[in-house]
Enzyme design. Structure first.
Site, PDB file in Angstrom:
ATOM      1  N   HIS A   1      -2.575   6.245   4.311  1.00 31.91           N
ATOM      2  CA  HIS A   1      -1.067   6.459   4.374  1.00 31.91           C
ATOM      3  C   HIS A   1      -0.613   7.747   3.738  1.00 31.91           C
ATOM      4  O   HIS A   1      -0.809   8.128   2.713  1.00 31.91           O
ATOM      5  CB  HIS A   1      -0.315   5.222   3.621  1.00 31.91           C
TER       6      HIS A   1
ATOM      7  N   CYS B   1       0.757  -1.289   0.041  1.00 32.09           N
ATOM      8  CA  CYS B   1      -0.115  -0.080   0.117  1.00 32.09           C
ATOM      9  C   CYS B   1       0.881   1.112   0.134  1.00 32.09           C
ATOM     10  O   CYS B   1       0.440   2.076  -0.584  1.00 32.09           O
ATOM     11  CB  CYS B   1      -0.947   0.100   1.139  1.00 32.09           C
TER      12      CYS B   1
HETATM   13  N1  LIG Z   1      -4.731  -3.836   5.176  1.00 29.12           N
HETATM   14  C1  LIG Z   1      -4.002  -3.374   4.131  1.00 29.12           C
HETATM   15  O1  LIG Z   1      -4.132  -2.004   4.110  1.00 29.12           O
HETATM   16  C2  LIG Z   1      -3.331  -4.166   2.990  1.00 29.12           C
HETATM   17  C3  LIG Z   1      -2.932  -3.172   1.909  1.00 29.12           C
HETATM   18  C4  LIG Z   1      -2.238  -3.968   0.769  1.00 29.12           C
HETATM   19  C5  LIG Z   1      -2.025  -5.117   0.985  1.00 29.12           C
HETATM   20  N2  LIG Z   1      -2.434  -5.842   2.139  1.00 29.12           N
HETATM   21  C6  LIG Z   1      -2.133  -7.579   2.051  1.00 29.12           C
HETATM   22  O2  LIG Z   1      -3.410  -8.005   1.883  1.00 29.12           O
HETATM   23  C7  LIG Z   1      -3.424  -9.354   2.645  1.00 29.12           C
HETATM   24  C8  LIG Z   1      -4.706  -9.352   3.495  1.00 29.12           C
HETATM   25  O3  LIG Z   1      -4.449  -8.273   4.524  1.00 29.12           O
HETATM   26  P1  LIG Z   1      -5.592  -8.035   5.600  1.00 29.12           P
HETATM   27  O4  LIG Z   1      -5.323  -6.596   6.102  1.00 29.12           O
HETATM   28  O5  LIG Z   1      -6.881  -7.894   4.844  1.00 29.12           O
HETATM   29  O6  LIG Z   1      -5.375  -9.111   6.684  1.00 29.12           O
HETATM   30  P2  LIG Z   1      -6.595  -9.565   7.573  1.00 29.12           P
HETATM   31  O7  LIG Z   1      -7.558  -8.503   8.002  1.00 29.12           O
HETATM   32  O8  LIG Z   1      -5.813 -10.285   8.730  1.00 29.12           O
HETATM   33  O9  LIG Z   1      -7.406 -10.921   6.689  1.00 29.12           O
HETATM   34  C9  LIG Z   1      -6.715 -11.993   6.406  1.00 29.12           C
HETATM   35  C10 LIG Z   1      -7.799 -12.922   5.951  1.00 29.12           C
HETATM   36  O10 LIG Z   1      -6.990 -14.243   5.471  1.00 29.12           O
HETATM   37  C11 LIG Z   1      -7.976 -15.306   5.743  1.00 29.12           C
HETATM   38  N3  LIG Z   1      -7.183 -16.189   6.263  1.00 29.12           N
HETATM   39  C12 LIG Z   1      -6.125 -16.350   7.416  1.00 29.12           C
HETATM   40  N4  LIG Z   1      -5.630 -17.841   7.542  1.00 29.12           N
HETATM   41  C13 LIG Z   1      -6.080 -18.290   6.648  1.00 29.12           C
HETATM   42  C14 LIG Z   1      -6.109 -19.465   6.183  1.00 29.12           C
HETATM   43  N5  LIG Z   1      -5.264 -20.618   6.812  1.00 29.12           N
HETATM   44  N6  LIG Z   1      -6.730 -20.137   4.901  1.00 29.12           N
HETATM   45  C15 LIG Z   1      -7.619 -19.358   4.161  1.00 29.12           C
HETATM   46  N7  LIG Z   1      -7.833 -18.143   4.571  1.00 29.12           N
HETATM   47  C16 LIG Z   1      -6.996 -17.574   5.676  1.00 29.12           C
HETATM   48  C17 LIG Z   1      -8.768 -14.692   6.967  1.00 29.12           C
HETATM   49  O11 LIG Z   1      -9.955 -15.605   7.291  1.00 29.12           O
HETATM   50  P3  LIG Z   1     -10.477 -15.827   8.588  1.00 29.12           P
HETATM   51  O12 LIG Z   1     -11.310 -14.564   8.980  1.00 29.12           O
HETATM   52  O13 LIG Z   1     -11.387 -17.002   8.574  1.00 29.12           O
HETATM   53  O14 LIG Z   1      -9.466 -15.830   9.741  1.00 29.12           O
HETATM   54  C18 LIG Z   1      -9.077 -13.277   6.377  1.00 29.12           C
HETATM   55  O15 LIG Z   1     -10.132 -13.494   5.660  1.00 29.12           O
HETATM   56  C19 LIG Z   1      -2.278  -9.400   3.382  1.00 29.12           C
HETATM   57  O16 LIG Z   1      -1.187 -10.345   2.469  1.00 29.12           O
HETATM   58  C20 LIG Z   1      -1.583  -7.923   3.470  1.00 29.12           C
HETATM   59  O17 LIG Z   1      -0.347  -8.070   3.596  1.00 29.12           O
HETATM   60  C21 LIG Z   1      -3.025  -5.153   3.045  1.00 29.12           C
END
Ligand SMILES: NC(=O)c1ccc[n+]([C@@H]2O[C@H](COP(=O)([O-])OP(=O)(O)OC[C@H]3O[C@@H](n4cnc5c(N)ncnc54)[C@H](OP(=O)(O)O)[C@@H]3O)[C@@H](O)[C@H]2O)c1
Length: 370
Positions: free
Chosen positions: A258, A156
């Site tokens: 950000h 991001c």
């Molecule tokens: N947040 C940001 O601003 C942002 C920006 C750019 C990129 N990212 C990237 O995008 C990705 C997601 O980020 P996030 O912030 O949305 O994370 P998050 O809120 O922690 O969500 C993670 C997701 O992954 C799922 N998950 C976890 N363990 C799993 C498994 N073993 N099998 C299948 N699904 C699983 C979770 O499902 P459950 O609810 O069932 O646990 C949830 O839906 C990351 O790689 C992060 O680095 C994030």
């Protein structure tokens, strides 16, 4: 895209921070229709509204409330032409690779494949030309794939800064060096993210791996595809780009958005003036705007004249978070020009970039939609 035609899509990590933004955006999308929602075994089997801790300011879209969440295995997504991934990086590598092997087109937000020399790292307003590597990626799989591939979007904080850098390079030629200091929102760490006792009344001057990501991702995005002696095409981060980047990343008590303070030095002498830079940023019109991507904003870069903008609370939702805001464009006494950029980390920094990448891929015929 033919009027009235729709394309079935799935979301992996549908319950997470990025996943929820996907759901919100896709529920109102003119082409894409949600067909499958995947998350961990903790969520699988439950209706979406029961599985998710919904943190968006708009209600859960009614069309997905009762949709059953499934495990992230390709057979549940076999009817989808496109699979968006907001998976936790701990699991994204194996799951996304399995989806690609099942000949599905994956648009990922995770870091796992960003360094792969045959996977494009695409910021939709900067380098959609890098879709050109997809046939090479498909040919290298065993067996070779006809429809499946992985495209990633950037971290991001990288996305927000690469957009003005691209506009400046198009107008004034190569940028030689950049110093960037970020003030990154809490939502960038997912949910529940940074503990409140660490971030309230505080700034944390460290985000694991973030500075390195900003430094190398920028080069891959602005760089080119090179052909090796063996005739295999791959990304070479230094093939075109001499840019040197130094990043300092901080977590601040802001929920979304950000903010980044940037100084750049241009190769060209004399460098452009602050007014020339403002005009070039405001005039920037990437292909996503001209080829008809429905999620492209009217203005990709919003240039602020006020001395105290952009600010995350005031400017992060402009154009639904699909643009970036730039302000405080002025001379830098050390390099050439300095400015402040603000990008919505969950929208253009994540889900909106993936959706725009998929729109470009559909319009260019890279996604096979039957
Ligand atoms: N947040 C940001 O601003 C942002 C920006 C750019 C990129 N990212 C990237 O995008 C990705 C997601 O980020 P996030 O912030 O949305 O994370 P998050 O809120 O922690 O969500 C993670 C997701 O992954 C799922 N998950 C976890 N363990 C799993 C498994 N073993 N099998 C299948 N699904 C699983 C979770 O499902 P459950 O609810 O069932 O646990 C949830 O839906 C990351 O790689 C992060 O680095 C994030």
């Amino acid at each position: 895209m033919q009027e009235g035609r729709t394309i079935k899509v799935g979301v992996l990590g549908a319950t997470g921070t990025v996943g929820q933004r996907f759901i919100t955006l896709l529920s109102a999308h003119p082409w894409f229709v949600i067909d499958a929602l995947g998350a961990s075994s903790r969520s699988a089997g439950k209706p979406y509204a029961k599985a998710v801790k919904w943190k968006q300011s708009t209600p859960i879209p009614s069309a997905v409330r009762e949709v059953g969440v499934v495990e992230c295995v390709p057979e549940h997504f076999k009817d989808c032409a496109i699979v968006f991934s907001g998976l936790d990086a701990d699991v994204a590598g194996d799951i996304e690779a399995a989806f690609r092997s099942a000949d599905l087109a994956v648009f990922s937000n995770s870091k796992n494949f960003r360094k792969d020399p045959h996977v494009p790292l695409i910021v939709p307003y900067a380098n959609p030309a890098h879709f050109a590597i997809i046939p090479q990626q498909q040919a290298l799989q065993s067996p070779p794939l006809k429809k499946g591939f992985i495209v990633t979007n950037a971290n991001c904080s990288t996305t927000a800064v690469v957009i003005p850098l691209t506009a400046l390079e198009r107008a004034f030629g190569p940028i030689e060096s950049m110093l960037v200091t970020t003030m990154q929102a809490i939502s960038g760490a997912g949910y529940p993210g940074v503990p409140s006792l660490d971030i309230l009344d505080n700034i944390v001057p460290y985000i694991g791996g973030e500075e390195e990501k900003l430094e190398w991702e920028t080069l891959k995005i602005l760089g080119g595809i090179a052909e090796g002696d063996d005739g295999v095409k791959a990304f070479d981060m230094h093939a075109r780009h001499p840019l040197r980047v130094s990043a300092s990343c901080n977590r601040v008590p802001v929920i979304d958005g950000h903010t980044e303070c940037v100084s750049v030095r241009f190769a060209r002498r004399p460098p452009p003036s602050p007014q020339q830079v403002r005009e070039a940023l405001a005039a920037f019109t990437p292909d996503a705007q001209t080829i008809g991507c429905p999620s492209a904003p009217r203005h990709t870069i919003v240039v602020h004249e006020e001395a105290d903008r952009p600010q995350p609370r005031l400017d992060r939702y402009y154009q639904d978070g699909a643009s970036v805001s730039v302000g405080r464009v002025r001379q830098c006494p050390v390099l050439d020009i300095k400015f402040v950029v603000l990008g919505n980390n969950v929208s253009i920094g994540a889900a909106t970039s993936s959706i725009l990448n998929a729109e470009i891929a559909v319009l260019k015929g890279i996604v096979v939609t039957k």
